[in-house]
Design a protein around this motif. Structure first.
Motif, PDB file in Angstrom:
ATOM      1  N   ILE A  82       0.847  -1.182   0.000  1.00  0.00           N
ATOM      2  CA  ILE A  82       0.000   0.000   0.000  1.00  0.00           C
ATOM      3  C   ILE A  82       0.889   1.241   0.000  1.00  0.00           C
ATOM      4  CG2 ILE A  82      -1.867   1.223   1.187  1.00  0.00           C
ATOM      5  CD1 ILE A  82      -2.545  -1.647   0.159  1.00  0.00           C
ATOM      6  N   ILE A  83       0.703   2.094  -1.014  1.00  0.00           N
ATOM      7  CA  ILE A  83       1.522   3.303  -1.154  1.00  0.00           C
ATOM      8  C   ILE A  83       0.586   4.517  -1.138  1.00  0.00           C
ATOM      9  CG2 ILE A  83       3.236   4.490  -2.566  1.00  0.00           C
ATOM     10  CD1 ILE A  83       3.821   1.776  -3.904  1.00  0.00           C
ATOM     11  N   PRO A  84       0.435   5.192   0.007  1.00  0.00           N
ATOM     12  CA  PRO A  84      -0.516   6.309   0.097  1.00  0.00           C
ATOM     13  C   PRO A  84      -0.053   7.523  -0.688  1.00  0.00           C
ATOM     14  CG  PRO A  84       0.771   6.156   2.108  1.00  0.00           C
ATOM     15  CD  PRO A  84       1.131   4.957   1.279  1.00  0.00           C
ATOM     16  N   SER A  85      -1.023   8.251  -1.243  1.00  0.00           N
ATOM     17  CA  SER A  85      -0.710   9.487  -1.966  1.00  0.00           C
ATOM     18  C   SER A  85      -1.418  10.690  -1.354  1.00  0.00           C
ATOM     19  CB  SER A  85      -1.088   9.361  -3.442  1.00  0.00           C
ATOM     20  OG  SER A  85      -2.471   9.053  -3.583  1.00  0.00           O
ATOM     21  N   HIS A  86      -2.612  10.471  -0.794  1.00  0.00           N
ATOM     22  CA  HIS A  86      -3.382  11.602  -0.246  1.00  0.00           C
ATOM     23  C   HIS A  86      -4.227  11.132   0.932  1.00  0.00           C
ATOM     24  CE1 HIS A  86      -5.508  15.442  -0.210  1.00  0.00           C
ATOM     25  NE2 HIS A  86      -6.645  14.761  -0.167  1.00  0.00           N
ATOM     26  N   TYR A  87      -4.168  11.907   2.022  1.00  0.00           N
ATOM     27  CA  TYR A  87      -4.992  11.626   3.206  1.00  0.00           C
ATOM     28  C   TYR A  87      -5.824  12.860   3.517  1.00  0.00           C
ATOM     29  CZ  TYR A  87      -6.331  11.080   8.086  1.00  0.00           C
ATOM     30  OH  TYR A  87      -7.047  11.021   9.251  1.00  0.00           O
ATOM     31  N   TYR A  88      -7.083  12.619   3.937  1.00  0.00           N
ATOM     32  CA  TYR A  88      -7.987  13.725   4.263  1.00  0.00           C
ATOM     33  C   TYR A  88      -8.791  13.377   5.502  1.00  0.00           C
ATOM     34  CZ  TYR A  88     -12.116  16.753   3.973  1.00  0.00           C
ATOM     35  OH  TYR A  88     -13.126  17.622   4.260  1.00  0.00           O
ATOM     36  N   GLN A  89      -8.942  14.364   6.384  1.00  0.00           N
ATOM     37  CA  GLN A  89      -9.783  14.188   7.562  1.00  0.00           C
ATOM     38  C   GLN A  89     -10.577  15.463   7.835  1.00  0.00           C
ATOM     39  OE1 GLN A  89      -8.804  12.711  11.925  1.00  0.00           O
ATOM     40  NE2 GLN A  89      -8.507  14.899  11.809  1.00  0.00           N
ATOM     41  N   LYS A  90     -11.853  15.256   8.140  1.00  0.00           N
ATOM     42  CA  LYS A  90     -12.707  16.365   8.528  1.00  0.00           C
ATOM     43  C   LYS A  90     -13.555  15.926   9.702  1.00  0.00           C
ATOM     44  CE  LYS A  90     -16.251  19.574   6.807  1.00  0.00           C
ATOM     45  NZ  LYS A  90     -17.091  19.963   5.641  1.00  0.00           N
ATOM     46  N   LYS A 107      -5.292  17.765   5.629  1.00  0.00           N
ATOM     47  CA  LYS A 107      -4.919  17.039   4.428  1.00  0.00           C
ATOM     48  C   LYS A 107      -3.410  16.772   4.420  1.00  0.00           C
ATOM     49  CE  LYS A 107      -8.534  19.313   1.671  1.00  0.00           C
ATOM     50  NZ  LYS A 107      -8.796  20.177   0.495  1.00  0.00           N
ATOM     51  N   LEU A 108      -3.047  15.623   3.877  1.00  0.00           N
ATOM     52  CA  LEU A 108      -1.647  15.266   3.667  1.00  0.00           C
ATOM     53  C   LEU A 108      -1.468  14.796   2.233  1.00  0.00           C
ATOM     54  CD1 LEU A 108      -0.807  13.130   6.850  1.00  0.00           C
ATOM     55  CD2 LEU A 108       0.043  15.425   6.348  1.00  0.00           C
ATOM     56  N   ASP A 109      -0.334  15.157   1.641  1.00  0.00           N
ATOM     57  CA  ASP A 109       0.026  14.655   0.315  1.00  0.00           C
ATOM     58  C   ASP A 109       1.417  14.041   0.401  1.00  0.00           C
ATOM     59  OD1 ASP A 109      -2.115  15.372  -1.698  1.00  0.00           O
ATOM     60  OD2 ASP A 109      -1.813  17.312  -0.735  1.00  0.00           O
ATOM     61  N   PHE A 110       1.522  12.778  -0.064  1.00  0.00           N
ATOM     62  CA  PHE A 110       2.786  12.058  -0.052  1.00  0.00           C
ATOM     63  C   PHE A 110       3.412  12.129  -1.445  1.00  0.00           C
ATOM     64  CE2 PHE A 110       0.270  10.384   3.351  1.00  0.00           C
ATOM     65  CZ  PHE A 110       1.164  10.024   4.352  1.00  0.00           C
ATOM     66  N   ASN A 170      -1.791  20.670   4.458  1.00  0.00           N
ATOM     67  CA  ASN A 170      -2.501  21.906   4.159  1.00  0.00           C
ATOM     68  C   ASN A 170      -2.339  22.940   5.272  1.00  0.00           C
ATOM     69  OD1 ASN A 170      -4.137  20.419   5.977  1.00  0.00           O
ATOM     70  ND2 ASN A 170      -5.972  21.548   5.326  1.00  0.00           N
ATOM     71  N   LYS A 171      -1.709  22.549   6.379  1.00  0.00           N
ATOM     72  CA  LYS A 171      -1.496  23.465   7.503  1.00  0.00           C
ATOM     73  C   LYS A 171      -0.182  24.241   7.370  1.00  0.00           C
ATOM     74  CE  LYS A 171      -5.239  22.089   9.620  1.00  0.00           C
ATOM     75  NZ  LYS A 171      -6.422  22.971   9.747  1.00  0.00           N
ATOM     76  N   ILE A 192       2.522   8.920   9.336  1.00  0.00           N
ATOM     77  CA  ILE A 192       2.190  10.322   9.603  1.00  0.00           C
ATOM     78  C   ILE A 192       0.780  10.348  10.173  1.00  0.00           C
ATOM     79  CG2 ILE A 192       1.994  12.642   8.673  1.00  0.00           C
ATOM     80  CD1 ILE A 192       4.771  11.522   8.380  1.00  0.00           C
ATOM     81  N   ASP A 193       0.626  10.803  11.417  1.00  0.00           N
ATOM     82  CA  ASP A 193      -0.676  10.710  12.075  1.00  0.00           C
ATOM     83  C   ASP A 193      -1.581  11.879  11.697  1.00  0.00           C
ATOM     84  OD1 ASP A 193       0.042  12.912  13.604  1.00  0.00           O
ATOM     85  OD2 ASP A 193       0.339  11.768  15.455  1.00  0.00           O
ATOM     86  N   LYS A 194      -2.736  11.946  12.363  1.00  0.00           N
ATOM     87  CA  LYS A 194      -3.767  12.927  12.023  1.00  0.00           C
ATOM     88  C   LYS A 194      -3.375  14.356  12.376  1.00  0.00           C
ATOM     89  CE  LYS A 194      -7.297   9.411  12.827  1.00  0.00           C
ATOM     90  NZ  LYS A 194      -8.478   9.003  13.612  1.00  0.00           N
ATOM     91  N   LYS A 195      -2.266  14.516  13.114  1.00  0.00           N
ATOM     92  CA  LYS A 195      -1.782  15.844  13.474  1.00  0.00           C
ATOM     93  C   LYS A 195      -0.491  16.190  12.744  1.00  0.00           C
ATOM     94  CE  LYS A 195      -3.946  15.748  18.052  1.00  0.00           C
ATOM     95  NZ  LYS A 195      -3.736  15.886  19.507  1.00  0.00           N
ATOM     96  N   GLY A 196      -0.117  15.340  11.777  1.00  0.00           N
ATOM     97  CA  GLY A 196       1.082  15.614  11.017  1.00  0.00           C
ATOM     98  C   GLY A 196       2.367  15.228  11.712  1.00  0.00           C
ATOM     99  N   LYS A 197       2.268  14.406  12.748  1.00  0.00           N
ATOM    100  CA  LYS A 197       3.452  13.974  13.477  1.00  0.00           C
ATOM    101  C   LYS A 197       3.960  12.645  12.927  1.00  0.00           C
ATOM    102  CE  LYS A 197       2.191  16.268  17.819  1.00  0.00           C
ATOM    103  NZ  LYS A 197       1.930  16.079  19.270  1.00  0.00           N
ATOM    104  N   CYS A 198       5.275  12.479  12.921  1.00  0.00           N
ATOM    105  CA  CYS A 198       5.892  11.245  12.454  1.00  0.00           C
ATOM    106  C   CYS A 198       5.954  10.265  13.625  1.00  0.00           C
ATOM    107  CB  CYS A 198       7.301  11.522  11.940  1.00  0.00           C
ATOM    108  SG  CYS A 198       7.418  12.975  10.885  1.00  0.00           S
ATOM    109  N   ARG A 199       5.384   9.098  13.432  1.00  0.00           N
ATOM    110  CA  ARG A 199       5.306   8.135  14.516  1.00  0.00           C
ATOM    111  C   ARG A 199       5.592   6.735  13.988  1.00  0.00           C
ATOM    112  NH1 ARG A 199      -0.170   9.151  17.783  1.00  0.00           N
ATOM    113  NH2 ARG A 199       0.961   7.878  19.267  1.00  0.00           N
TER     114      ARG A 199
END
Length: 242
Positions: free
Chosen positions: A78-86, A97-100, A110-111, A150-157
């Motif tokens: 699985i190779i993610p390209s875009h993540y979105y949460q609202k 939003k995250l873009d890989f 987007n932050k 990359i979690d929902k707050k943009g942190k690397c974990r």
């Protein structure tokens, strides 16, 4: 009670992910406090989107949430390209939003106008794509998982899991034999468990989360629909509780 595995289509195209819609009850101490829907759809050649939406109402707390991950699927990776949460509700509303960018080896949010300050990993997952990768690993008999995420707050974990066994569980859709997976935390204060059903193509059928030994919530599958890659009616099967 229904036998889940017997209702799966037998003509799925090799090398493709099962497309589906799964519905869940969200429980706390045995009482129903919300609903959730998880879908996975093919949107282009080798490209899929998994979406999860939930609506929770508990005492004075409300939370309406939607998140999705668009990813490429190649050779069970699985190779993610875009993540979105609202989300909106009692807590502050969020829109994230995250873009890989695997070519530039950067993750954008987007932050910020700048890439996230994270060391690049080719095995990056986002906050929902990793669940698809766990399923693919279970199909190959993997019992230990570790993902840079990359979690929902943009942190690397680092997310770590291990298979702790199999057990028969009772759900609204029937009795299911499932593989029990435990998330490994740095502290014993938090607990998270997930159950995946081999007879249902390793679908996620139950989740449980706790803190300091006290249940925070439980999620149980109550309905399941599989749509074959051909997307024709004859390849669609439904699982409903009696």
């Amino acid at each position: 009670m229904l036998c889940a595995g017997a209702l799966l289509p037998t003509s799925l195209i090799a090398g493709e992910l099962t497309q589906y819609e799964a519905k869940y009850d969200i429980l706390r101490k045995g009482s129903n406090h919300g609903k959730a829907i998880r879908t996975l759809k093919k949107i282009d050649e080798n490209t899929y989107r998994i979406k999860y939406s939930s609506d929770i109402d508990w005492m004075i707390f409300t939370d309406v949430r939607e998140e999705s991950s668009t990813f490429t699927y190649k050779e069970q990776k699985i190779i993610p390209s875009h993540y979105y949460q609202k989300s909106e509700g009692t807590l502050p509303d969020e829109d994230y939003k995250l873009d890989f960018d695997f070519k530039a080896q950067k993750v954008m949010s987007n932050k910020s106008e700048y890439p996230l300050n994270c060391e690049w990993h080719d095995n990056y997952q986002d906050a929902i794509s990793y669940q698809v990768q766990v399923r693919e690993g279970l199909k190959k008999g993997v019992t230990n998982f570790s993902f840079p995420l990359i979690d929902k707050k943009g942190k690397c974990r680092e997310y770590n899991f291990e298979v702790v066994g199999t057990e028969m569980i009772s759900l609204p859709i029937g009795n299911i034999e499932a593989i029990k997976v435990k998330r490994l935390y740095d502290t014993d204060k938090r607990q998270a468990l997930a159950w995946f059903a081999p007879e249902m193509d390793y679908m996620l059928v139950r989740m449980w989360k706790g803190k300091k030994g006290t249940e925070q919530f439980e999620v149980q599958m109550n309905s399941f629909t599989v749509t074959a890659p051909t997307a024709t009616a004859e390849h669609t099967k439904n699982l409903q509780a009696n």
